[in-house]
Design a protein around this motif. Structure first.
Motif, PDB file in Angstrom:
ATOM      1  N   SER A 139      63.840  53.495  -7.381  1.00  0.00           N
ATOM      2  CA  SER A 139      63.151  53.880  -6.156  1.00  0.00           C
ATOM      3  C   SER A 139      64.146  54.586  -5.246  1.00  0.00           C
ATOM      4  N   GLY A 143      61.586  54.856  -0.103  1.00  0.00           N
ATOM      5  CA  GLY A 143      60.399  54.194  -0.623  1.00  0.00           C
ATOM      6  C   GLY A 143      59.904  53.064   0.244  1.00  0.00           C
ATOM      7  N   SER A 154      58.885  60.349  -0.351  1.00  0.00           N
ATOM      8  CA  SER A 154      58.812  58.990   0.174  1.00  0.00           C
ATOM      9  C   SER A 154      57.551  58.284  -0.302  1.00  0.00           C
ATOM     10  N   LYS A 157      57.869  57.164  -3.884  1.00  0.00           N
ATOM     11  CA  LYS A 157      58.709  55.995  -4.086  1.00  0.00           C
ATOM     12  C   LYS A 157      58.058  54.732  -3.523  1.00  0.00           C
ATOM     13  N   HIS A 158      57.239  54.869  -2.469  1.00  0.00           N
ATOM     14  CA  HIS A 158      56.388  53.743  -2.061  1.00  0.00           C
ATOM     15  C   HIS A 158      55.535  53.306  -3.247  1.00  0.00           C
ATOM     16  N   GLU A 161      57.479  51.350  -5.864  1.00  0.00           N
ATOM     17  CA  GLU A 161      57.748  49.978  -5.461  1.00  0.00           C
ATOM     18  C   GLU A 161      56.495  49.114  -5.585  1.00  0.00           C
TER      19      GLU A 161
END
Length: 249
Positions: A139, A143, A154, A157-158, A161
């Motif tokens: 990540s 994230g 971003s 990467k959220h 996760e």
């Protein structure tokens, strides 16, 4: 397991390349993947020169047939799959959200999110049959913190996760752990592209953490080795932030 079989996507550059060499130093058997066969052959030659059993399989994680073949080739060569590091990724097209398009979204999410989903799907196919395994997704601090000019990256990467935590809950009783490592700014080609190579921008990013410096790929590699290992046997569904103290402020 004393000699784990490790699969690393995006292994040709940056954090993933450093991770391949870190595992090699521990005696692991390594399968690296990426989209460029010539660079893959060079990587394998270096890993073998360092004493590792290593193979390269060309694969594009955006395509399920490639991912399926990659995992199958790993098992055919080494008989099992103990650790998977899903590091293939792209920064996409940095810039304000108002400048993003459906195309820039797809270009980022297809690699960072779809690629992670497909990789885990086929890695788990093998690990569930074994009753064991460890997956580490890569990540970013973006994230869980976000970053100006990095809205699509971003968001991707959220998603990584969220996938990490959800899949960890799904397979936690099956002997499989799923975690993610979230680096802060690390000296890689991706950082150079994101910052346009500007040392002033890197210096600003470095100023945001407690150590006032940009990290190095081998520092993230060591974190990946830990969280994937038996030393972290009670760690799953966790996002390990490695950012020089950036998130402490």
């Amino acid at each position: 397991m004393n000699t784990p079989v490790v699969l690393i996507t995006g292994a040709l550059t940056g954090i993933a390349r450093a991770t391949a060499f870190a595992f090699a130093q521990k005696g692991a058997k390594i399968v690296g993947s990426g989209r460029h066969a010539d660079a893959g052959a060079a990587l394998v030659a270096e890993l073998r020169a360092a004493g590792a059993e290593a193979e390269f399989v060309r694969a594009d994680v955006r395509h399920e047939d490639d991912v399926r073949a990659l995992v199958d080739a790993t098992v055919t060569r080494f008989g099992r799959l103990d650790i998977a590091v899903n590091a293939a990724g792209t920064e996409g097209q940095p810039g304000p959200a108002v400048e993003q398009t459906a195309q820039t979204y797809a270009a980022t999410f297809d690699t960072n999110v779809l690629g992670t989903i497909l990789s885990m799907k086929h890695e788990l196919r093998v690990m569930q049959a074994q009753g064991s395994g460890s997956i580490v997704n890569i990540s970013s601090t973006f994230g869980h913190e976000g970053g100006a000019g990095a809205s699509i990256y971003s968001a991707s990467k959220h998603a990584v996760e969220g996938l990490t935590k959800s899949v960890a809950l799904e397979v936690g009783t099956q002997g499989i752990r799923v975690n993610a490592v979230a680096p802060g700014p690390i000296q890689t080609g991706m950082l150079d592209r994101f910052t346009g190579g500007g040392e002033d921008v890197k210096a600003y990013l470095a100023s945001l953490n407690a150590q006032k410096r940009v990290g190095q790929p081998d520092e993230i590699a060591r974190a990946i080795l830990y969280v994937s290992s038996g030393d972290a046997s009670f760690v799953t569904g966790h996002i390990l932030t490695v950012d020089g103290g950036k998130s402490a402020g």
